[in-house]
Design an enzyme around this catalytic site. Structure first.
Site, mmCIF file in Angstrom:
data_model
loop_
_atom_site.group_PDB
_atom_site.id
_atom_site.type_symbol
_atom_site.label_atom_id
_atom_site.label_comp_id
_atom_site.label_asym_id
_atom_site.label_seq_id
_atom_site.Cartn_x
_atom_site.Cartn_y
_atom_site.Cartn_z
ATOM 1 N N ASP A 191 8.279 -12.353 -15.879
ATOM 2 C CA ASP A 191 7.957 -13.753 -15.582
ATOM 3 C C ASP A 191 8.609 -14.709 -16.574
ATOM 4 O O ASP A 191 9.047 -15.790 -16.186
ATOM 5 C CB ASP A 191 6.438 -13.957 -15.572
ATOM 6 C CG ASP A 191 5.851 -13.495 -14.257
ATOM 7 O OD1 ASP A 191 6.396 -13.871 -13.203
ATOM 8 O OD2 ASP A 191 4.870 -12.743 -14.274
ATOM 9 N N GLU B 20 4.334 -15.268 -20.964
ATOM 10 C CA GLU B 20 5.153 -15.178 -19.752
ATOM 11 C C GLU B 20 5.676 -16.547 -19.330
ATOM 12 O O GLU B 20 6.430 -16.655 -18.373
ATOM 13 C CB GLU B 20 4.319 -14.612 -18.595
ATOM 14 C CG GLU B 20 3.666 -13.293 -18.915
ATOM 15 C CD GLU B 20 2.903 -12.718 -17.736
ATOM 16 O OE1 GLU B 20 3.484 -11.952 -16.980
ATOM 17 O OE2 GLU B 20 1.712 -13.071 -17.569
ATOM 18 N N HIS C 283 0.832 -1.210 0.000
ATOM 19 C CA HIS C 283 0.000 0.000 0.000
ATOM 20 C C HIS C 283 0.862 1.253 0.000
ATOM 21 O O HIS C 283 0.627 2.199 -0.734
ATOM 22 C CB HIS C 283 -0.768 0.050 1.334
ATOM 23 C CG HIS C 283 -2.169 -0.429 1.240
ATOM 24 N ND1 HIS C 283 -2.746 -1.188 2.218
ATOM 25 C CD2 HIS C 283 -3.108 -0.232 0.308
ATOM 26 C CE1 HIS C 283 -3.984 -1.438 1.888
ATOM 27 N NE2 HIS C 283 -4.231 -0.876 0.733
ATOM 28 N N ARG D 230 -2.141 -2.775 -14.842
ATOM 29 C CA ARG D 230 -2.199 -3.955 -13.955
ATOM 30 C C ARG D 230 -3.441 -3.816 -13.057
ATOM 31 O O ARG D 230 -3.370 -3.225 -11.977
ATOM 32 C CB ARG D 230 -0.946 -4.039 -13.091
ATOM 33 C CG ARG D 230 0.341 -4.358 -13.844
ATOM 34 C CD ARG D 230 1.514 -4.355 -12.871
ATOM 35 N NE ARG D 230 2.682 -5.029 -13.380
ATOM 36 C CZ ARG D 230 3.757 -4.407 -13.873
ATOM 37 N NH1 ARG D 230 3.800 -3.100 -13.945
ATOM 38 N NH2 ARG D 230 4.797 -5.112 -14.281
ATOM 39 N N CYS E 41 6.174 -5.937 -22.302
ATOM 40 C CA CYS E 41 5.752 -5.058 -21.205
ATOM 41 C C CYS E 41 6.450 -5.369 -19.892
ATOM 42 O O CYS E 41 6.097 -4.831 -18.855
ATOM 43 C CB CYS E 41 4.237 -5.100 -21.040
ATOM 44 S SG CYS E 41 3.630 -6.714 -20.556
HETATM 45 C C1 PEP Z 1 5.864 -9.474 -16.580
HETATM 46 O O1 PEP Z 1 5.816 -10.568 -16.025
HETATM 47 O O2 PEP Z 1 6.834 -9.097 -17.295
HETATM 48 C C2 PEP Z 1 4.755 -8.525 -16.408
HETATM 49 C C3 PEP Z 1 4.677 -7.410 -17.102
HETATM 50 O O3 PEP Z 1 3.848 -8.812 -15.456
HETATM 51 P P1 PEP Z 1 4.101 -8.576 -13.877
HETATM 52 O O4 PEP Z 1 5.403 -7.853 -13.710
HETATM 53 O O5 PEP Z 1 2.940 -7.813 -13.408
HETATM 54 O O6 PEP Z 1 4.163 -9.983 -13.373
HETATM 55 MG MG MG Z 2 3.974 -11.185 -15.160
#
Ligand code: PEP
Ligand code: MG
Length: 585
Positions: free
Chosen positions: A461, A437, A195, A302, A508
């Site tokens: 990921d 991912e 938070h 997100r 991303c």
């Molecule tokens: C990622 O896994 O690269 C991604 C953008 O998702 P997160 O970082 O939210 O897991």
């Molecule tokens: Mg991810």
């Protein structure tokens, strides 16, 4: 003066901050042990009344300020306002005062300890968080009784801004931090998803959280030099270090100002290859800032942070409002809403989740959503409805099989039919994407590509699952190599597959915002890079210095390397050659 040493944590935002430390622990209240006579009871209770109504006024004011700065967080204050009207708490304070004949400060302190320890004893994170809210509200009442103002007045005599050092800050403390007095804060607890970190980012307060070692060695009055982006804290730096930090800060600010001013020029390589840059955000309010400052859209929203922030599931209307306002703020650019990525290290405090030995490999993201079809469909409905108000796309996280996509798309079709039958407007043609991912999704991209309009590669990921390296484990961080040839091969395969099928691909993960890797991603033919807003200007600058044929050549060499470290070295050499000012010191 003590010898300088360096601590590390997770930086929230950017910049260099140099100021004296103020330990929050030194603000401990000293509660008087005074006993009272029965005829003093009424006057003590009227002191309590005054302190509580002052607390109510303070919280209302704070709520008003917060709703202007970060509207989606102002309800954090609501629980504390409710506590002030809580009959049970009031009754408990009255009883203690009457039975023990203790002063009202003592009675409040005992009642708050009792109420919070009941919650702390429960095996539920949500209840534990509420305990810290009760302590927070109790602290406020006690300060009012003791005639002390809020934490911010501790530095009133000192015109210089200080860095607040604390084990933890509650969300209200963070929201209340007066930036005239506090230059930044550092805490030993917290994480990127806490938070407090979310609020600090949303409010633009420089902060370093999760400083796991050495924070206790900081004393009041120590000079601290914080490099926020790097998450580093130098305690009592010598004069040379301070001068070099100040110079670096100056250079970073000038470079950033120059980069931002250039960022409206086309994102185009020197040989005319165009690419698209977009931002990753967690809050609806960020969409407007990103559009105004950088003139770009949102490549990854997100959505789980809206839920994590509230600590509960959001209703369809609450989600619709958030998605609609984001889509409107981003317009004329588009926004990609990612459906919930809950699980792994992200949980909704009031939603009980079964204990899993290996949560990153467990019921996470699309697996979580498909296990709760009604909740999933609620989110799909809210996103679809928002698509009538801007350029909206959506994507599914952590897909590992084609069946998952088939089922998710089945629900999407169902929801579309339902909306159409009720004449509720939505964009029937909205682009739907699949995140890549998991290695199985990358390797079988040709099976998945048929179902979707685009792929978005989540390298955070993809790297951890490909190399079997926990992305948050500092002891094996040396193995976490985004440019490892094993990862690059998968990215290459995904891009080639999408291209052959007339689809587009974005990246991303954090890799998209690191200039070291930009030439590689471009050279592999990535169409869109989505990154933290603070990385946009540098990546834009670099792209304008690259020649595409050189980037493609770099990719061929990188794919032939034996590990990620070798690839990084190649990339560093290239970066040094084409845009030296972007190499971090
Ligand atoms: C990622 O896994 O690269 C991604 C953008 O998702 P997160 O970082 O939210 O897991
Ligand atoms: Mg991810």
């Amino acid at each position: 003066m003590t010898v300088s040493s360096t601590l590390h944590g997770i930086g929230v935002s950017t910049g260099i901050v140099i100021a004296k430390a103020l330990n929050k622990k030194s603000e401990a209240l000293s509660i008087p042990e005074r006993t009272i006579t029965p005829d003093e009871i009424d006057s003590e209770l009227s002191r309590l009344d005054n302190a509580m109504s002052k607390a109510r006024t303070q919280l209302e004011k704070l709520k008003g300020e917060l709703s202007q700065k970060a509207a989606s967080h102002s309800d954090i204050i609501d629980f504390q306002l409710m506590m002030l009207d809580d009959e049970e708490l009031l009754e408990s304070i009255h009883t203690k005062l009457r039975q023990k004949l203790c002063c009202v400060e003592n009675a409040v302190s005992l009642a708050i300890d009792q109420a919070s320890s009941v919650l702390l004893d429960q095996d539920d994170d949500y209840m534990k968080e509420r305990a810290s809210d009760i302590m927070d509200v109790g602290h406020r009442i006690l300060k009012n009784l003791l005639g002390m103002d809020d934490a911010n007045t501790d530095t009133d005599d000192d015109p210089q801004r200080v860095i607040l050092v604390a084990d933890d800050l509650t969300p209200t403390e963070t929201a209340h931090l007066d930036t005239q007095k506090f230059a930044a804060f550092i805490t030993s607890s917290g994480s990127r998803t806490s938070h407090t970190a979310i609020l600090a980012r949303a409010l633009g307060i420089p902060a370093i959280v999760a400083v796991q070692e050495g924070i206790d060695s900081i004393s009041d009055g120590d000079t601290l030099a914080l490099d926020i982006a790097a998450g580093s804290i130098i305690i009592n730096p010598d004069d040379d270090t301070i001068i070099s930090c100040l110079k670096r800060d100056e250079r970073q600010k000038m470079l950033m100002a120059q980069l931002v001013s250039e960022s409206r020029q086309p994102t185009e390589t020197q040989d005319g290859y165009q690419t698209s840059l977009v931002a990753n955000v967690e809050l609806p309010s960020e969409a407007l800032n990103v559009r105004k400052k950088f003139n770009v859209g949102i490549g990854l929203f997100r959505t789980e942070f809206l839920f994590i922030d509230k600590g509960r599931y959001l209703s369809e209307e609450e989600q619709f409002d958030a998605y609609k306002s984001t889509a409107q703020s981003a317009y004329p650019f588009s926004v990609i809403f990612r459906t919930l990525d809950i699980g792994g290290d992200k949980f909704i405090s009031q939603v009980p989740t079964p204990h899993e030995v290996n949560p990153f490999m467990g019921t996470r993201a699309i697996r979580f959503s498909l296990g709760k079809p009604e909740l999933f469909k609620t989110q799909l409905r809210a996103i679809l409805r928002a698509s009538a108000y801007g350029k909206v796309r959506m994507m599914f996280p952590m897909v590992s099989t084609a069946e998952e996509l088939e089922i998710a798309l089945g629900y999407l079709k169902e929801v579309k039919e339902e909306l159409a039958s009720k004449h509720i407007p939505f964009n029937d043609d909205l682009d739907v994407g699949c995140m890549i991912e998991v290695p199985s999704a990358a390797l079988l991209a040709e099976r998945l590509v048929k179902y979707v309009d685009f792929f978005s590669i989540g390298t955070n990921d993809l790297v951890q699952y490909s190399l079997a390296v926990d992305r948050a484990n500092p002891s094996i961080a040396y193995l976490y190599q985004p440019a490892h040839p094993a990862v690059l091969r998968q990215i290459r395969h995904v891009v080639d597959t999408a291209f052959a099928n007339g689809k587009w691909v974005s990246v991303c993960g954090e890799m998209a915002g690191e200039t070291l890797y930009t030439p590689l991603l471009l050279g592999m033919g990535i169409h869109e890079l989505s990154m933290s807003p603070m990385a946009l200007a540098s990546v834009h600058k670099l792209i304008r210095n690259i020649k595409m044929y050189e980037a493609e050549d770099l990719v061929s060499k990188a794919l032939a390397c034996k590990n990620g470290a070798e690839v990084e070295e190649l990339c560093r050499e290239y970066l040094k050659r084409v845009c030296k000012e972007l190499i971090s010191e």
